[in-house]
Design an enzyme around this catalytic site. Sequence first.
Site, PDB file in Angstrom:
ATOM      1  CG  ASP A   1      42.349  44.812  46.227  1.00 33.87           C
ATOM      2  OD1 ASP A   1      41.253  44.240  46.557  1.00 33.87           O
ATOM      3  OD2 ASP A   1      42.368  45.380  45.032  1.00 33.87           O
TER       4      ASP A   1
ATOM      5  CG  ASP B   1      38.583  40.933  45.308  1.00 34.09           C
ATOM      6  OD1 ASP B   1      38.876  41.324  44.169  1.00 34.09           O
ATOM      7  OD2 ASP B   1      38.519  39.423  45.227  1.00 34.09           O
TER       8      ASP B   1
ATOM      9  CD  GLU C   1      35.592  43.248  42.226  1.00 35.02           C
ATOM     10  OE1 GLU C   1      36.039  43.134  40.913  1.00 35.02           O
ATOM     11  OE2 GLU C   1      35.695  42.287  42.960  1.00 35.02           O
TER      12      GLU C   1
ATOM     13  CG  HIS D   1      42.832  45.028  38.809  1.00 37.78           C
ATOM     14  ND1 HIS D   1      41.749  45.588  39.172  1.00 37.78           N
ATOM     15  CD2 HIS D   1      42.639  43.762  39.117  1.00 37.78           C
ATOM     16  CE1 HIS D   1      41.248  45.096  40.311  1.00 37.78           C
ATOM     17  NE2 HIS D   1      41.487  43.675  40.029  1.00 37.78           N
ATOM     18  CG  ASP D   2      39.489  42.738  37.512  1.00 39.74           C
ATOM     19  OD1 ASP D   2      40.559  42.099  37.482  1.00 39.74           O
ATOM     20  OD2 ASP D   2      38.726  42.837  38.480  1.00 39.74           O
TER      21      ASP D   2
HETATM   22  C1  GLC Z   1      38.083  40.649  41.837  1.00 36.37           C
HETATM   23  C2  GLC Z   1      39.403  41.141  41.362  1.00 36.37           C
HETATM   24  C3  GLC Z   1      40.045  40.281  40.214  1.00 36.37           C
HETATM   25  C4  GLC Z   1      40.198  38.886  40.984  1.00 36.37           C
HETATM   26  C5  GLC Z   1      38.846  38.154  41.252  1.00 36.37           C
HETATM   27  C6  GLC Z   1      39.173  37.192  42.336  1.00 36.37           C
HETATM   28  O1  GLC Z   1      37.334  40.472  40.703  1.00 36.37           O
HETATM   29  O2  GLC Z   1      39.352  42.523  40.906  1.00 36.37           O
HETATM   30  O3  GLC Z   1      41.233  40.535  39.628  1.00 36.37           O
HETATM   31  O4  GLC Z   1      40.771  38.154  39.814  1.00 36.37           O
HETATM   32  O5  GLC Z   1      38.231  39.261  42.269  1.00 36.37           O
HETATM   33  O6  GLC Z   1      39.827  37.649  43.437  1.00 36.37           O
END
Ligand code: GLC
Length: 587
Positions: free
Chosen positions: A136, A238, A292, A359-360
């Site tokens: 990541d 990310d 992402e 994980h989200d």
């Molecule tokens: C992305 C991650 C998430 C995080 C956010 C801020 O969406 O997947 O878990 O809280 O970024 O970094």
Amino acid sequence: MKQTLSWPLLALLLFTLLCTCDPAPKTPEESTAATEATTDRAWWKEAIIHQIYPRSYQDSDGDGVGDLRGIINRLDYIKSLGVTAVWLNPIYASPNDDNGYDISDYRAIMSDFGTMADFDELLAGMHQRDIRMVMDLVVNHSSDEHQWFVESRKSRDNPYRDYYHWWPAEKGKPAPRFSFFDVNSDAWRYDETTDAYYLHYFSGKQPDLNWENPKVREEVKDIMRFWLDKGVDGVRMDAFQYAAKDTLFPVLPANYTDDIIAAYGMQPGLHEYLREINAEVMQDYDAFTVAEGAGSTMQDAIDLSAPERGELDMVYHFEIADYVKKLDGYDLVGLKALFTKWDQGLAGKGWNSIFLANHDIARMVSKYGNDTPEYRAASSKCLNTLLLTMRGTPYTYYGDELGMTNIDFRTIDQYRDIAARNGYTAAKNKGEDMEKFMTRLNKFSRDNARTPMQWSAAENAGFTTGTPWLAVNPNHVAINVEAEEKDPGSCLNYFRWLTALRKENPVLVYGDYTPLAEESGQLFAYVRELDGTRLLVAMNWSEEPAELALPEGFDAAKVVMNNLEGEAVLAEGGLSLAAWQAVVVRP
Ligand code: GLC
């Protein structure tokens, strides 16, 4: 670990499948030409990526937090799944405001997780097992404890000032912008030291980096080289659609939450930043990038992942994940239409990621399947069938190979996630209906997906000998690796069959996708086809039996995969599928 799956049988089955599926034999020249014309192969397209949330995977030192040594100790298990790459959520030094998504040193390992020596050992252990590693990279923002921000906030003329977005207070309060995690929902936070506001789209401890500053881009490229030189094979960027900011800061209503991505995502500059990274860093490595969220519209997705543009290798859009947001379920016809839209839109132009969980978001079986005892196993297997038979690179999420479910949290103190806790305070401040809020959290909270891995029926599921940082799901007494290893019909063993099937059949990676029964509210079915080789995937996403007319050339007797072993599928002229049954059939 004890292996109960009959590998000789599996090998025989796959061999038979390969031999019998092939159409009329081709000369090697013909076969290569056809394949190259239709596919454009790459290892990362063929990869099966398994996402591991290190905090929750395996604790090796009893502090209640998973660590790198824990993952090292589980490498043989990971290998046994048949996955070919592992994506690790952030493991860098961090004060953990957002579980590692707030990084204070991009070249150091979080002390909870271990040391750089542990990291090197983990990477070597993966590579020895032919498993690639995806890291990541969190560079839309850093932690406010990163040295860059510590400097930046010191004075207006500090050399690091322009690493972040600042707004001098004498210009008046900046127009409110939405922050995902801030209790006041405002992304501008006042900082006394220099009488100015800084921008943070996530928490106040996650200040946004200023990508317009070439020095920031140089820093990021150096960080990337540091990890890629160690041998890392992929980079997941990310929240990257937010990296480019609309510097004119258009005024948005304070309660603006309708379409945050449209307002803040994909701003001018993003394509150039990606091209710069690609040309100056990625070209030197056999590694891939995925960002992402970037590419939420089809045109963006094509522009980002078209190989000739040299930006990203694949997109990871959220249209499917976001489609299922209501408490009372979702419309399968609409969901299927989205899979079709994305497959057809990207076909021959770009490359997609296939995922139902991360994980989200909530656990996949609780969100898309049926997690009651009667249907949990069948529906998890069914969902994994989709993940491993679609076109695109599949991302499987730790524990979903077992059919792990949501946890049933009822009070806010059970949650650990900053999004849940700050969201709760924000909702309370706004006078929202808190019962409704808690019901939504129970179903969709990110903590659902972050509960510790269920290794055994023992206390704390064999995750830790200490107190787990987040509660272990009580259903670990029944749903766990140890129990599923012993059961040949378990979700775990079915998952292994699926990964083997995908790896042996390039048609499942590269083949065209033709949807069937598009108007059915129960059936999810399609044909994959590559150079004359065809496979039919037929699933019943419901609790009632369903029938599918067989497309021409398929034979209901030639079932190569069946998640309900022993359950007949033959029907007159077609397939008869029981609740949550999934089959793969060959001609
Ligand atoms: C992305 C991650 C998430 C995080 C956010 C801020 O969406 O997947 O878990 O809280 O970024 O970094």
